[in-house]
Scaffold this motif. Structure first.
Motif, PDB file in Angstrom:
ATOM      1  N   THR A  39       0.821  -1.208   0.000  1.00 52.99           N
ATOM      2  CA  THR A  39       0.000   0.000   0.000  1.00 52.99           C
ATOM      3  C   THR A  39       0.854   1.257   0.000  1.00 52.99           C
ATOM      4  O   THR A  39       0.462   2.281  -0.569  1.00 52.99           O
ATOM      5  N   ALA A  48      -7.139   3.896  -1.426  1.00 48.63           N
ATOM      6  CA  ALA A  48      -8.448   4.066  -0.808  1.00 48.63           C
ATOM      7  C   ALA A  48      -9.543   3.241  -1.472  1.00 48.63           C
ATOM      8  O   ALA A  48     -10.688   3.265  -1.010  1.00 48.63           O
ATOM      9  N   THR A  49      -9.230   2.530  -2.540  1.00 47.33           N
ATOM     10  CA  THR A  49     -10.252   1.743  -3.232  1.00 47.33           C
ATOM     11  C   THR A  49     -10.683   0.554  -2.390  1.00 47.33           C
ATOM     12  O   THR A  49      -9.906   0.001  -1.602  1.00 47.33           O
ATOM     13  N   ASN A  50     -11.929   0.151  -2.534  1.00 44.45           N
ATOM     14  CA  ASN A  50     -12.481  -0.990  -1.805  1.00 44.45           C
ATOM     15  C   ASN A  50     -13.329  -1.828  -2.760  1.00 44.45           C
ATOM     16  O   ASN A  50     -14.341  -1.359  -3.270  1.00 44.45           O
ATOM     17  N   PRO A  51     -12.927  -3.052  -3.070  1.00 41.86           N
ATOM     18  CA  PRO A  51     -11.753  -3.755  -2.540  1.00 41.86           C
ATOM     19  C   PRO A  51     -10.458  -3.199  -3.125  1.00 41.86           C
ATOM     20  O   PRO A  51     -10.468  -2.586  -4.190  1.00 41.86           O
ATOM     21  N   PRO A  52      -9.358  -3.396  -2.426  1.00 40.58           N
ATOM     22  CA  PRO A  52      -8.081  -2.832  -2.888  1.00 40.58           C
ATOM     23  C   PRO A  52      -7.615  -3.478  -4.183  1.00 40.58           C
ATOM     24  O   PRO A  52      -7.937  -4.636  -4.479  1.00 40.58           O
ATOM     25  N   SER A  53      -6.873  -2.693  -4.941  1.00 43.73           N
ATOM     26  CA  SER A  53      -6.374  -3.157  -6.232  1.00 43.73           C
ATOM     27  C   SER A  53      -4.933  -3.631  -6.097  1.00 43.73           C
ATOM     28  O   SER A  53      -4.057  -2.868  -5.674  1.00 43.73           O
TER      29      SER A  53
END
Length: 283
Positions: A39, A48-53
């Protein structure tokens, strides 16, 4: 009539099972660190993306902002303060713990078990219970925002556990070696420096590493008793959590950078740490 040794398959399976459990436990503990490291190389939008990339582009922006490239505060004063407080307190602890452990193990004083219990009892008091008296003392003594106040506090906090650890290590040193040195005319400082310290070096290294980690990670006293001059790295790290939001990538980059000295010290002293923590385990 010769006999052929048959391997104990049950024992081999049990050993393989324990090894597998150990690997799984290690992976579970390592995953958060790996996730934090990944991260830290993402942008704030991707973090901050959900789900994480997992396939997001990598960048060093988080580290640039942590080291003040974006116009923010520089972390170097805080890192230097943490280094001074941790190293100085660890050296003081070793200087005090070695003769104390000698008196409690090799040349035991009367009621030495009560002394060890007293040392251990000092760790039973919640840290926050002593925060207000220490703050008032530091305020009246004019020592607020002073790095040497943290050195004294960390020394007193780590000394009990250091005495306990050093006591167990020094108990393994043969008394005959010390008596031979004393017969040759060696005084106590010489015995401690040239006989006991080299023989107990793995234990001393393990104790020093534990005390260094505890001092480096301490936050509560550093947060309350310091301001700008004596701010430590953990306190500096909390400044990234603001009312405007949580900058996840920058926080992960700062956390990884602040953790590197402890990880480097642990990696450099890993052989001594294993020897010290296993000293006396096999008779």
């Amino acid at each position: 009539m010769s006999t052929v040794a048959v391997p104990d398959r049950g024992r081999n399976r049990k050993g393989a099972g324990l090894g597998l459990v150990a690997w799984l436990a290690g992976i579970v503990f390592f995953l958060p660190i790996a996730w934090m490291a990944l991260t830290s190389f993402h942008s704030e939008e991707d973090a901050a993306t959900n789900p994480p990339s997992f396939a997001a582009a990598l960048t060093l922006d988080g580290y640039r902002e942590f080291f003040g490239a974006g116009g923010g505060a520089s972390p170097w004063p805080s890192l230097i303060n943490s280094t001074v407080a941790s190293v100085a307190s660890t050296l003081l602890v070793l200087l005090l713990a070695l003769p104390a452990a000698y008196a409690l193990s090799i040349r035991p004083v009367k009621r030495w078990t009560d002394v060890l219990f007293f040392f251990l009892s000092t760790k039973m008091l919640p840290v926050v219970a002593g925060l207000l008296p220490i703050y008032l003392f530091a305020k009246n003594a004019g020592m607020l925002d002073n790095i040497w106040l943290l050195v004294l506090l960390y020394t007193s906090m780590n000394l009990p556990i250091a005495v306990w650890m050093m006591h167990s290590f020094l108990s393994e040193i043969p008394v005959a070696v010390i008596e031979a040195a004393q017969i040759d005319g060696a005084r106590l400082p010489t015995v401690l420096a040239r006989i006991i310290a080299p023989m107990a070096m793995p234990g001393i290294a393990a104790t020093a590493l534990i005390c260094f980690i505890f001092s480096w990670n301490e936050l509560l006293f550093a947060r309350v008793l310091t301001g700008v001059v004596a701010e430590t790295a953990p306190v500096f790290l909390t400044g990234f959590i603001t009312s405007q939001g949580l900058f996840l990538a920058k926080v992960c980059a700062a956390s990884l950078a602040i953790s590197l000295p402890v990880l480097a010290a642990g990696f450099a002293a890993q052989d001594k740490l294993v020897q010290g923590l296993s000293l006396g385990a096999v008779k």
